[in-house]
Design a protein around this motif. Structure first.
Motif, PDB file in Angstrom:
ATOM      1  N   SER A 131      -4.527  -5.748  22.837  1.00  0.00           N
ATOM      2  CA  SER A 131      -4.301  -4.829  21.720  1.00  0.00           C
ATOM      3  C   SER A 131      -4.393  -3.360  22.104  1.00  0.00           C
TER       4      SER A 131
ATOM      5  N   ASN B  85       2.076   2.283  13.690  1.00  0.00           N
ATOM      6  CA  ASN B  85       2.203   1.603  12.404  1.00  0.00           C
ATOM      7  C   ASN B  85       3.665   1.540  11.945  1.00  0.00           C
TER       8      ASN B  85
ATOM      9  N   ARG C 173      -1.224  -6.923  15.049  1.00  0.00           N
ATOM     10  CA  ARG C 173      -0.612  -7.104  13.736  1.00  0.00           C
ATOM     11  C   ARG C 173       0.894  -7.265  13.858  1.00  0.00           C
TER      12      ARG C 173
ATOM     13  N   ASN D  73      -2.739 -15.374   4.155  1.00  0.00           N
ATOM     14  CA  ASN D  73      -2.937 -14.818   5.495  1.00  0.00           C
ATOM     15  C   ASN D  73      -2.618 -15.851   6.572  1.00  0.00           C
TER      16      ASN D  73
ATOM     17  N   ASP E 102       3.725  -6.709  10.685  1.00  0.00           N
ATOM     18  CA  ASP E 102       3.663  -6.395   9.265  1.00  0.00           C
ATOM     19  C   ASP E 102       4.198  -7.529   8.387  1.00  0.00           C
TER      20      ASP E 102
ATOM     21  N   CYS F 125      -1.182 -10.585   8.563  1.00  0.00           N
ATOM     22  CA  CYS F 125      -1.914 -10.870   9.803  1.00  0.00           C
ATOM     23  C   CYS F 125      -3.336 -10.349   9.724  1.00  0.00           C
ATOM     24  N   THR F 126      -4.163 -11.068   9.003  1.00  0.00           N
ATOM     25  CA  THR F 126      -5.574 -10.694   8.857  1.00  0.00           C
ATOM     26  C   THR F 126      -6.377 -11.948   8.586  1.00  0.00           C
TER      27      THR F 126
END
Length: 236
Positions: free
Chosen positions: A125, A186, A103, A87, A105, A77-78
């Motif tokens: 976010s 994270n 994001r 991506n 992962d 996710c970038t």
């Protein structure tokens, strides 16, 4: 005189990338303002000529976009491109520039929102806003009430030096449960399970606030409806 804003805000509002991604691009020397390499924190206006990664940024008003994507495992996710990685921007192939909100992962799948609305992305976010996100998780051992209670109460994650907030956990199968989080540490769910002696085998996000994954085929997307969008804005 033209009103000026920080460069990262300007780029996010133009649908180029998120503010965080804009800062990364500036740091890598990939943003030019009036022919000169941009610097972190620089202020710009629509009168400036801004070039990102060799492409001139249009000063035209951007048509708002918000889509719900069903991300498969293996997709990152970038907006950045790394050798050997695919991506989410390249997977979706949307006709205008959009970027993911937050994001999910690489090993996980399910719902991720993509937009060209910088302020909306920032509001969703923000960890401080405590917006709900719901996941379906399967683990390598039987889901017990003892395990669920530990997950629900919250715990300290040594590797992050952070505490998880109390959350909602419901058993939905012998090795499956649903979890609703209001924070986004994270790899939080994987770390929480590991702290309880479990290993995550599959992890799928099925809801972000009022937007549900539903029956979107894996690798595909749909436009968020006007009613969903209005409710989302109201709840921010």
């Amino acid at each position: 005189m033209e009103e000026t804003v920080r460069l990262n805000k300007f780029l996010s509002e133009k649908g180029i990338c998120s503010r965080r991604e804009a800062d990364r691009l500036v740091d890598e020397g990939k943003v030019m303002v009036n022919g000169v390499c941009a610097v972190m924190g620089q202020k710009v206006s629509s009168a400036d000529e801004i070039v990102v990664d060799g492409k001139k940024v249009s000063t035209k008003q951007v048509k708002p976009v918000l889509i719900a994507v069903n991300k498969p495992a293996g997709i990152v996710c970038t907006t950045a491109r790394f050798e050997g990685e695919k991506n989410i921007v390249d997977m979706v192939k949307y006709p205008t520039r959009i970027y993911p909100i937050g994001r999910l992962d690489k090993e996980s799948e399910g719902l991720i929102l993509m937009t060209n609305l910088g302020d909306l992305a920032n509001e969703i976010s923000k960890a401080s806003n405590s917006h709900e996100k719901e996941y379906v998780v399967t683990v390598n051992n039987q889901v017990t009430e003892s395990f669920l209670d530990k997950m629900r109460r919250g715990m300290h994650l040594e590797e992050l030096n952070a505490d998880t907030m109390p959350c909602v956990c419901t058993k939905t199968g012998n090795r499956e449960f649903h979890i609703i989080l209001k924070q986004g540490l994270n790899r939080q769910i994987r770390r929480m399970c590991a702290a309880c002696g479990y290993r995550v085998e599959t992890l799928k996000r099925i809801r972000i606030m009022n937007i549900h994954l539903g029956n979107i085929p894996q690798g595909n997307f749909r436009n968020v409806t006007d009613a969903e969008f209005d409710k989302l804005i109201k709840d921010l």
